[in-house]
Design a protein around this motif. Structure first.
Motif, PDB file in Angstrom:
ATOM      1  N   GLN A  89       0.818  -1.221   0.000  1.00 35.30           N
ATOM      2  CA  GLN A  89       0.000   0.000   0.000  1.00 35.30           C
ATOM      3  C   GLN A  89       0.848   1.265   0.000  1.00 35.30           C
ATOM      4  N   ASN A  90       2.127   1.127   0.327  1.00 33.33           N
ATOM      5  CA  ASN A  90       3.003   2.301   0.392  1.00 33.33           C
ATOM      6  C   ASN A  90       3.437   2.798  -0.979  1.00 33.33           C
ATOM      7  N   LEU A  91       3.125   2.047  -2.062  1.00 31.06           N
ATOM      8  CA  LEU A  91       3.608   2.424  -3.394  1.00 31.06           C
ATOM      9  C   LEU A  91       2.454   2.528  -4.396  1.00 31.06           C
ATOM     10  N   PRO A  92       1.479   3.401  -4.121  1.00 30.50           N
ATOM     11  CA  PRO A  92       0.332   3.496  -5.037  1.00 30.50           C
ATOM     12  C   PRO A  92       0.702   4.067  -6.406  1.00 30.50           C
ATOM     13  N   GLY A  93       1.672   4.948  -6.451  1.00 32.00           N
ATOM     14  CA  GLY A  93       2.081   5.508  -7.742  1.00 32.00           C
ATOM     15  C   GLY A  93       2.780   4.467  -8.595  1.00 32.00           C
ATOM     16  N   LEU A  94       3.706   3.754  -7.994  1.00 33.96           N
ATOM     17  CA  LEU A  94       4.431   2.731  -8.750  1.00 33.96           C
ATOM     18  C   LEU A  94       3.474   1.679  -9.296  1.00 33.96           C
ATOM     19  N   ALA A  95       2.401   1.429  -8.556  1.00 35.41           N
ATOM     20  CA  ALA A  95       1.418   0.441  -9.016  1.00 35.41           C
ATOM     21  C   ALA A  95       0.866   0.800 -10.391  1.00 35.41           C
ATOM     22  N   THR A  96       0.789   2.074 -10.683  1.00 32.05           N
ATOM     23  CA  THR A  96       0.267   2.498 -11.995  1.00 32.05           C
ATOM     24  C   THR A  96       1.287   2.298 -13.108  1.00 32.05           C
ATOM     25  N   GLN A  97       2.545   2.094 -12.752  1.00 32.38           N
ATOM     26  CA  GLN A  97       3.629   1.957 -13.732  1.00 32.38           C
ATOM     27  C   GLN A  97       4.020   0.497 -13.967  1.00 32.38           C
ATOM     28  N   MET A  98       3.253  -0.427 -13.414  1.00 32.91           N
ATOM     29  CA  MET A  98       3.696  -1.823 -13.333  1.00 32.91           C
ATOM     30  C   MET A  98       3.954  -2.457 -14.691  1.00 32.91           C
ATOM     31  N   LYS A  99       3.299  -1.977 -15.733  1.00 35.68           N
ATOM     32  CA  LYS A  99       3.512  -2.587 -17.057  1.00 35.68           C
ATOM     33  C   LYS A  99       4.948  -2.405 -17.538  1.00 35.68           C
ATOM     34  N   ASP A 100       5.656  -1.439 -16.994  1.00 36.56           N
ATOM     35  CA  ASP A 100       7.042  -1.199 -17.401  1.00 36.56           C
ATOM     36  C   ASP A 100       8.036  -1.568 -16.316  1.00 36.56           C
ATOM     37  N   VAL A 101       7.586  -2.292 -15.322  1.00 35.90           N
ATOM     38  CA  VAL A 101       8.462  -2.658 -14.203  1.00 35.90           C
ATOM     39  C   VAL A 101       8.425  -4.172 -13.998  1.00 35.90           C
ATOM     40  N   ALA A 102       9.581  -4.772 -13.768  1.00 36.21           N
ATOM     41  CA  ALA A 102       9.673  -6.192 -13.401  1.00 36.21           C
ATOM     42  C   ALA A 102      10.188  -6.290 -11.971  1.00 36.21           C
ATOM     43  N   LEU A 103       9.504  -7.092 -11.176  1.00 36.50           N
ATOM     44  CA  LEU A 103       9.911  -7.312  -9.784  1.00 36.50           C
ATOM     45  C   LEU A 103      10.712  -8.598  -9.686  1.00 36.50           C
ATOM     46  N   VAL A 104      11.820  -8.541  -9.000  1.00 36.48           N
ATOM     47  CA  VAL A 104      12.588  -9.753  -8.685  1.00 36.48           C
ATOM     48  C   VAL A 104      12.416  -9.983  -7.194  1.00 36.48           C
ATOM     49  N   ARG A 105      11.638 -11.014  -6.841  1.00 42.07           N
ATOM     50  CA  ARG A 105      11.322 -11.264  -5.428  1.00 42.07           C
ATOM     51  C   ARG A 105      12.162 -12.400  -4.847  1.00 42.07           C
ATOM     52  N   ASP A 304      10.461   0.454  14.921  1.00 40.91           N
ATOM     53  CA  ASP A 304       9.290   1.118  14.356  1.00 40.91           C
ATOM     54  C   ASP A 304       9.301   1.065  12.826  1.00 40.91           C
ATOM     55  N   ASN A 305       9.467  -0.146  12.312  1.00 44.01           N
ATOM     56  CA  ASN A 305       9.618  -0.349  10.870  1.00 44.01           C
ATOM     57  C   ASN A 305       8.449   0.200  10.042  1.00 44.01           C
ATOM     58  N   PHE A 306       7.235  -0.009  10.496  1.00 43.37           N
ATOM     59  CA  PHE A 306       6.083   0.234   9.630  1.00 43.37           C
ATOM     60  C   PHE A 306       5.862   1.725   9.350  1.00 43.37           C
ATOM     61  N   SER A 307       5.907   2.545  10.390  1.00 49.02           N
ATOM     62  CA  SER A 307       5.736   3.980  10.147  1.00 49.02           C
ATOM     63  C   SER A 307       6.962   4.561   9.448  1.00 49.02           C
ATOM     64  N   THR A 308       8.141   3.994   9.748  1.00 45.97           N
ATOM     65  CA  THR A 308       9.353   4.486   9.110  1.00 45.97           C
ATOM     66  C   THR A 308       9.327   4.239   7.606  1.00 45.97           C
ATOM     67  N   VAL A 309       9.019   3.008   7.203  1.00 52.08           N
ATOM     68  CA  VAL A 309       8.995   2.701   5.764  1.00 52.08           C
ATOM     69  C   VAL A 309       7.891   3.489   5.066  1.00 52.08           C
ATOM     70  N   SER A 310       6.770   3.648   5.745  1.00 52.87           N
ATOM     71  CA  SER A 310       5.680   4.433   5.158  1.00 52.87           C
ATOM     72  C   SER A 310       6.140   5.865   4.859  1.00 52.87           C
ATOM     73  N   SER A 311       6.846   6.469   5.810  1.00 53.84           N
ATOM     74  CA  SER A 311       7.305   7.852   5.584  1.00 53.84           C
ATOM     75  C   SER A 311       8.380   7.914   4.502  1.00 53.84           C
ATOM     76  N   MET A 312       9.226   6.900   4.431  1.00 58.11           N
ATOM     77  CA  MET A 312      10.235   6.871   3.362  1.00 58.11           C
ATOM     78  C   MET A 312       9.559   6.765   1.991  1.00 58.11           C
ATOM     79  N   CYS A 313       8.508   5.963   1.919  1.00 57.97           N
ATOM     80  CA  CYS A 313       7.828   5.778   0.637  1.00 57.97           C
ATOM     81  C   CYS A 313       7.072   7.031   0.196  1.00 57.97           C
ATOM     82  N   GLU A 314       6.736   7.899   1.147  1.00 59.30           N
ATOM     83  CA  GLU A 314       6.101   9.161   0.760  1.00 59.30           C
ATOM     84  C   GLU A 314       7.064  10.027  -0.066  1.00 59.30           C
ATOM     85  N   VAL A 315       8.347   9.821   0.119  1.00 63.02           N
ATOM     86  CA  VAL A 315       9.358  10.513  -0.703  1.00 63.02           C
ATOM     87  C   VAL A 315       9.666   9.686  -1.948  1.00 63.02           C
ATOM     88  N   LEU A 316       9.812   8.388  -1.765  1.00 62.93           N
ATOM     89  CA  LEU A 316      10.206   7.513  -2.879  1.00 62.93           C
ATOM     90  C   LEU A 316       9.155   7.432  -3.978  1.00 62.93           C
TER      91      LEU A 316
END
Length: 436
Positions: A89-105, A304-316
């Motif tokens: 949920q932290n990457l709603p913008g990237l979700a719109t770009q998924m056709k041009d992105v490949a994830l390596v999990r 405090d991983n969850f709020s920290t990553v959320s705030s980082m993703c607001e910039v990313l």
């Protein structure tokens, strides 16, 4: 001799839309690079923008969420533009770009220390304590793809932060990065990521020319064979080319529309991504933009991983999203590889401080644009995220894939004196499924 007609690649509908936009006073700037490309004889050169996440972001709160499992914590998954692929949920913008992105999990490396893991992911080689000083990826790409005679460097590093002292290694100072720190006493420089001192000191170009002539005379009278002398000469010559051309105007972010600058984000990372696009547009083959901390948080989220990553993703998220769309609008996405990665992931198990610790066993990176076949996920982790369950990828596999995506034969060598050094560490194999 073949010729390219300026409008060959545009349909009648495209041309009508361009004309209508112009008549209506609406900006048609996204079309202009495509028109320029069609009018020219060459396609844009290949380049790479590395979004370097120093500290090691959590894969569970970014690219590989585990909603419903206790290891997933409160993070929810969201749908993307590609059916069946979900992101945090932290990457709603990237979700719109998924056709041009490949994830390596399914990244599986063996370094859980910041310094050693950074060296591994930046050079493709595990730190073994040997005598070989391996170059970082940016220096390697500069060595391979920098245009001859370009006034700009082949490798620019924006707001760099990394663990360890890494550089151009045995490739030498010609391929060391130009560092744009964004740190300055001048607020305008900080806001615009300007490189200071591009103006001629004293404002007199003739005096500069005279000083250059004097230096050349001194050089001719003094052998320049020592490593220190060669390094000094290389750095000086690069600096002079930058001053003479004012960096080809790449650092004049004020030329960009206010709306676009806002979309990238009015912060160092956002404006760094915009500067990266401008540098690639002018022929720089490799630009690294770092994001290690924002506000009170960082990717090194032991607490405090969850709020920290959320705030980082607001910039990313806005910066990454706008970079992808901006490159696409300008006809540059097909030639520009965008890589998002850190040195490792974070533990699936949540520690007592609601944090996640270092975890190299099963984590994620993302590749987009360039020759990457987007809209797919490669590899898989187990339901609890503790291990790779499908298609493990090593650092050297990733390195080989990035090289091939940039048109460089990953089976080739570099030369350290008379000694051949493989571009990719032993066992590295490009992932063909990711290459379009």
């Amino acid at each position: 001799m073949s010729m390219t007609r300026p409008f060959e690649t545009f349909s009648r509908r495209d041309l009508f839309r361009i004309a209508a936009a112009s008549v209506g006073g609406i900006s048609c700037s996204p079309w202009l690079p495509k028109l320029a490309m069609a009018a020219g004889t060459k396609r844009p050169p290949k380049a790479c923008i590395l979004l370097w996440m120093a500290g090691g972001p959590s894969q569970m709160e970014t690219l590989d969420p585990k909603p419903g499992h206790r290891n997933g914590g409160p993070t929810q998954a969201i749908s993307t533009a590609v059916p069946g692929i979900e992101l945090s949920q932290n990457l709603p913008g990237l979700a719109t770009q998924m056709k041009d992105v490949a994830l390596v999990r399914s990244m599986k490396t063996r370094e859980g220390d910041h310094g050693r893991a950074t060296q591994l992911m930046m050079t493709g080689y595990r730190p073994m304590g040997g005598m070989t000083d391996y170059p970082v990826f940016g220096s390697l790409i500069s060595h391979r793809l920098k245009p001859a005679g370009s006034p700009l460097p082949g490798f620019v590093s924006i707001a760099p932060f990394r663990f360890g002292n890494l550089g151009s290694g045995f490739l030498g100072p010609d391929h060391s990065p130009l560092v744009v720190s964004g740190a300055s006493n001048d607020p305008n420089t900080r806001a615009n990521l300007t490189v200071e001192n591009l103006d001629v000191a004293g404002g007199n170009p003739d005096a500069l020319s005279e000083r250059q002539g004097l230096l050349e005379m001194l050089r001719r009278g003094s052998p320049q064979s020592s490593a220190a002398a060669l390094k000094h000469a290389s750095v000086y010559d690069q600096a002079m080319r930058m001053v003479e051309t004012r960096g080809e105007g790449a650092f004049d972010l004020d030329e960009e529309k206010t709306e676009l600058r806002d979309a990238y984000g009015r912060n160092r990372f956002g404006q760094g991504c915009l500067l990266a696009r401008r540098l690639v547009e002018r022929g720089v083959p490799f630009v690294e933009v770092s994001l290690d901390a924002a506000g009170q948080g960082s990717w090194d989220s032991h607490v405090d991983n969850f709020s920290t990553v959320s705030s980082m993703c607001e910039v990313l998220d806005p910066a990454w999203t706008t970079l992808m769309s901006d490159l696409r609008d300008r006809g540059m996405l097909e030639s520009t590889l965008v890589v998002w990665m850190g040195e490792f992931g974070r533990t699936p198990r949540i520690n007592p401080n609601r944090g996640r610790d270092h975890f190299p066993d099963a984590w994620s990176v993302a590749l987009g644009g360039g020759a990457i076949a987007g809209g797919q996920v490669y590899g898989k982790t187990s339901a609890d995220g503790m291990e790779v369950s499908d298609n493990p990828v090593s650092a050297s596999d990733l390195y080989a894939t990035m090289l091939e995506a940039l048109g460089i034969d990953s089976s080739g060598d570099n030369a350290m004196g008379n000694r051949p050094i493989p571009l990719v560490d032993e066992g590295g194999t490009p992932i063909r499924e990711l290459l379009g």
